[in-house]
Design a protein around this motif. Structure first.
Motif, PDB file in Angstrom:
ATOM      1  N   UNK A  59      -6.860   7.182  -8.559  1.00 62.24           N
ATOM      2  CA  UNK A  59      -6.067   6.253  -9.367  1.00 62.24           C
ATOM      3  C   UNK A  59      -5.551   5.096  -8.496  1.00 62.24           C
ATOM      4  N   UNK A  60      -5.117   5.455  -7.289  1.00 59.69           N
ATOM      5  CA  UNK A  60      -4.593   4.438  -6.349  1.00 59.69           C
ATOM      6  C   UNK A  60      -5.699   3.466  -5.926  1.00 59.69           C
ATOM      7  N   UNK A  61      -6.867   4.010  -5.603  1.00 61.00           N
ATOM      8  CA  UNK A  61      -7.977   3.152  -5.184  1.00 61.00           C
ATOM      9  C   UNK A  61      -8.372   2.208  -6.324  1.00 61.00           C
ATOM     10  N   UNK A 113      -4.292  15.998  -6.017  1.00 61.83           N
ATOM     11  CA  UNK A 113      -4.295  14.983  -4.954  1.00 61.83           C
ATOM     12  C   UNK A 113      -5.432  13.976  -5.132  1.00 61.83           C
ATOM     13  N   UNK A 114      -6.635  14.501  -5.414  1.00 66.30           N
ATOM     14  CA  UNK A 114      -7.787  13.598  -5.520  1.00 66.30           C
ATOM     15  C   UNK A 114      -7.714  12.718  -6.764  1.00 66.30           C
ATOM     16  N   UNK A 121       0.809  -1.221   0.000  1.00 58.09           N
ATOM     17  CA  UNK A 121       0.000   0.000   0.000  1.00 58.09           C
ATOM     18  C   UNK A 121       0.848   1.281   0.000  1.00 58.09           C
ATOM     19  N   UNK A 122       1.815   1.353   0.901  1.00 61.59           N
ATOM     20  CA  UNK A 122       2.569   2.604   1.042  1.00 61.59           C
ATOM     21  C   UNK A 122       3.492   2.811  -0.165  1.00 61.59           C
ATOM     22  N   UNK A 123       4.202   1.757  -0.546  1.00 59.96           N
ATOM     23  CA  UNK A 123       5.021   1.893  -1.749  1.00 59.96           C
ATOM     24  C   UNK A 123       4.132   2.021  -2.987  1.00 59.96           C
TER      25      UNK A 123
END
Ligand SMILES: [Fe+2]
Ligand SMILES: [Fe+2]
Lengths: 292, 94
Positions: free
Chosen positions: A206-208, A200-201, A102-104
């Motif tokens: 994109x991450x989700x 940011x959003x 998750x963090x990377x």
């Protein structure tokens, strides 16, 4: 180079470099307790990479006319920040997997666009970093997959790690673009300067979108009852992280802020004699060659 | 002591037959340590077979501010390129 552009870059690159260096701590916590020699070697290599990332970035910041000593001084005296995610503790081995995944993963989402940012030394550092981050994310995913395919207790440990790291990972993308919690941030200016290319959003979404299908492969449940595919938008709808918590942690009130900084300062202070001895030895050798 | 270790520029040859290419910089107390540190910082995945380190303050560079004037002499000499010349299509291997 315009002074404001230079200052913004120094702040951003320094914060990024500090995050890489401080980010070694939560995972370093598990090197001596990794469950196998294979996992230990992998984790060592990953933490060593993070040190390397810090060095690439400090070197990039130095091209803007700030010294390494100044940058470290700013970190040690809290004048410059590092990513709030590293102020959370790593309670179990599964946390190491969750951080990689998750963090990377979030870091990659943030960093890939930076490989094309307007400042060359920063962009080039990001190219190297992104190549290496891909190993970080995959080893974390694999470590979690091993747990989810293990005993019920191991699977529960993996789920617990996801439960604790999900929202802090979403918060890594910073405050929202709209609403009350928009900080007096630098997004708009940075976008005009080509330092930031997506909001940011946009990056959070994109991450989700990338991560939800991966969680299904793992057989884990993302701790968000409102998470669902929105066919109309072509994206997942999700609950945003607690931005008040994010601001509290940034201000210094996270679970591990004091510990992380104290450890960093101690490492620097305890290493002073090594730096001084190496410099004295180099000076002595120089004097000898000049005399000869 | 607060003085920083000097800065070095690092050049790496990726494989035999290629030239050394600048990859970045680092701080080290002397040349031998700079080479070792360069190995650890820049070749953790077999990126090189040879490393050069050069003290950063020993590099003389052209001035970015004079870039246009400095490189101007080559600007109007298109005839230095083979594509400047028109030759009949039936003339092979030219
Ligand atoms: Fe990193
Ligand atoms: Fe990483």
């Amino acid at each position: 180079m315009p002074e404001a552009y230079r200052k913004t870059l120094i702040r951003q690159i320094a914060q990024h470099a500090h995050s890489e260096i401080i980010g070694m701590q939560p995972e370093g916590n598990w090197i001596s307790r990794a469950p196998s020699l294979r996992r230990k070697a992998i984790l060592l290599a990953k933490v060593q990479d993070e040190a390397g990332h810090g060095l690439y970035l400090y070197a990039a910041a130095e091209t803007l006319g700030v010294s390494r000593d100044q940058l470290l001084e700013q970190l040690h005296t809290r004048k410059q920040k590092y990513s709030s995610i590293f102020n959370y503790p790593t309670l179990t081995w599964a946390d190491v997997g969750a951080i990689g995944w998750l963090v990377d993963g979030a870091a990659i989402t943030n960093q890939v666009p930076l490989t094309r940012c307007s400042y060359g030394p920063y962009a080039r550092a990001m190219v190297r970093i992104c190549k290496e981050e891909s190993f970080h994310q995959r080893q974390g995913f694999e470590a979690l997959l091993t747990l989810t395919r293990g005993t019920p207790a191991q699977k529960a440990m993996a789920q617990d790690a996801l439960d604790r790291w999900w929202y802090p990972s979403l918060a890594m993308f910073g405050p929202p673009d709209t609403g009350e919690q928009v900080s007096g941030g630098h997004t708009e200016q940075s976008m005009r300067w080509g330092i930031k290319r997506f909001s940011n959003d946009e990056l959070r979404q994109r991450f989700v979108d990338m991560t939800v299908p991966q969680s299904e492969v793992l057989g884990l449940t993302i701790p968000d009852p409102d998470l669902r595919w929105n066919a109309e938008r072509g994206h997942y709808d999700f609950t945003p992280p607690d931005y008040d918590e994010l601001f509290r942690v940034i201000k210094g009130d996270g679970p591990c802020n004091a510990q992380r900084l104290a450890h960093r300062v101690a490492a620097h202070t305890d290493g002073a004699w090594v730096r001084e001895a190496a410099a004295a030895y180099a000076a002595k050798r120089r004097a000898e060659t000049e005399a000869a | 002591m607060t003085s920083e270790w000097p800065l070095w520029e690092v050049f790496i040859r990726a494989r035999r037959g290629l030239s050394h290419i600048h990859v970045g910089s680092l701080h080290a107390p002397d040349a031998a340590m700079a080479v070792r540190n360069a190995r650890d910082v820049y070749t953790r995945r077999g990126e090189g077979v040879s490393i050069w380190v050069v003290p950063s303050d020993q590099i003389t560079a052209s001035s970015p501010d004079e870039k246009d004037a400095f490189f101007d002499p080559a600007g109007d000499k298109v005839y230095r390129h083979p594509t400047f010349y028109e030759v009949p299509a039936e003339a092979k291997h030219l």
